[in-house]
Design an enzyme around this catalytic site. Structure first.
Site: not given
Length: 277
Positions: A114, A167, A207, A224, A247, A262
């Site tokens: 985020n 975080r 992810k 991811p 995925q 990816q």
DNA sequence: ACCCAGGATTCTC
DNA sequence: GAGAATCATGGG
């Protein structure tokens, strides 16, 4: 000092360092510059070739070949690529997926949740200058990414000051586990086990686990799924679903090198798919 | 003021 | 288990 002279078609720093896999490289005066494995790495394009210069502690050339993923035959990875992947690959010749350090990758991508790439880069840089080991090249000082013990020794307050936000406790707790050796066995796990195990680290979900498996542990089938990937799969493949469904769609379609696909797709989407589409 | 950013965690049903 | 709310922080 280690030097490589490569064809831009096999290693193009403009793609390698902007495709979102690392947050530590900047282009200054036409030269890509960053720190990897405690060394200064500089890359400069000169026509159709690229000169790579690595300065600092002396590591074996083989170590750098592995870091740069030079021995993987990218042109042979997707013999039956669909038109979308083919276009993405043709738009970024010389993109390669680096083999980065586990702790740096783990912490950087915990930070990525985020968050946006410029801000992630800024926090990573601040983190290195705060807790990383300095070294000098040509009179200029650079900083290695902090090792797990140094990170675990930081405070939540200082991490928040550097921009880690909510975080911060995740970083401390995950660094503590890494310092205790909890990342040691991941390289030997198969992809599925590695993904599941990495998600036991605080701040690591599906992810981020896929990013760590892919970028630090060579698990090239790890794919991811983020907002960009859901967008490109929806807009260019006509497939819409949960991250888990995306995925599964990708693993089925791209196989054992899905993670490399990816990176091409992510890079393509960020350059050519308008945000919010 | 509102929305978004390479999501993960926690709460709720 | 699936879905919504919450989480710092800076930039559009």
């Amino acid at each position: 000092m280690t030097e490589f002279v490569l064809r831009k078609a096999e290693f193009n720093p403009d793609h390698v360092f902007t495709c979102g896999q690392t947050f530590r490289f900047q282009k200054e005066n036409g030269i890509w510059c960053g720190v990897a494995r405690g060394n200064l790495l500089e890359a400069e394009a000169d026509g159709s070739i690229v000169r790579l210069r690595i300065s600092g502690q002396e590591l074996a050339a083989e170590t750098w070949r592995q870091y740069l993923d030079l021995d993987r035959p990218y042109a042979e990875l997707f013999p039956e690529a669909d038109p979308v992947l083919r276009r993405a690959m043709q738009s970024a010749p010389g993109l390669r997926v680096l083999n980065q350090e586990p702790v740096e990758t783990l912490i950087s991508f915990i930070l990525s949740a985020n968050n946006n790439i410029p801000r992630i880069s800024g926090t990573v840089k601040a983190l290195c200058e705060e807790a990383g080991t300095p070294f000098s090249v040509g009179g200029e000082v650079f900083y290695a990414f902090p090792d797990a013990a140094a990170l675990a020794g930081m405070t939540e307050t200082s991490l928040r000051t550097l921009g880690a936000g909510y975080r911060a406790p995740y970083i401390l707790a995950s660094a503590e586990r890494a310092a205790g050796g909890d990342l040691d066995g991941v390289a030997d796990m198969d992809t599925e086990d590695a993904l599941k195990y990495l998600q036991t680290f605080p701040g690591v979900g599906p992810k981020v686990a896929a990013c760590v498996a892919l970028f630090a542990f060579g698990k090239r089938e790890a794919f991811p799924v983020d907002t960009w990937m859901r967008r490109i799969v929806r807009n260019l493949y006509g497939f819409e679903g949960s991250p888990q469904a995306v995925q599964a769609f990708a693993e089925e379609r791209f196989g054992s090198s899905a993670g490399i696909a990816q990176q091409y797709l992510f890079h393509y989407a960020r350059r050519y798919l308008p945000a919010g589409s």
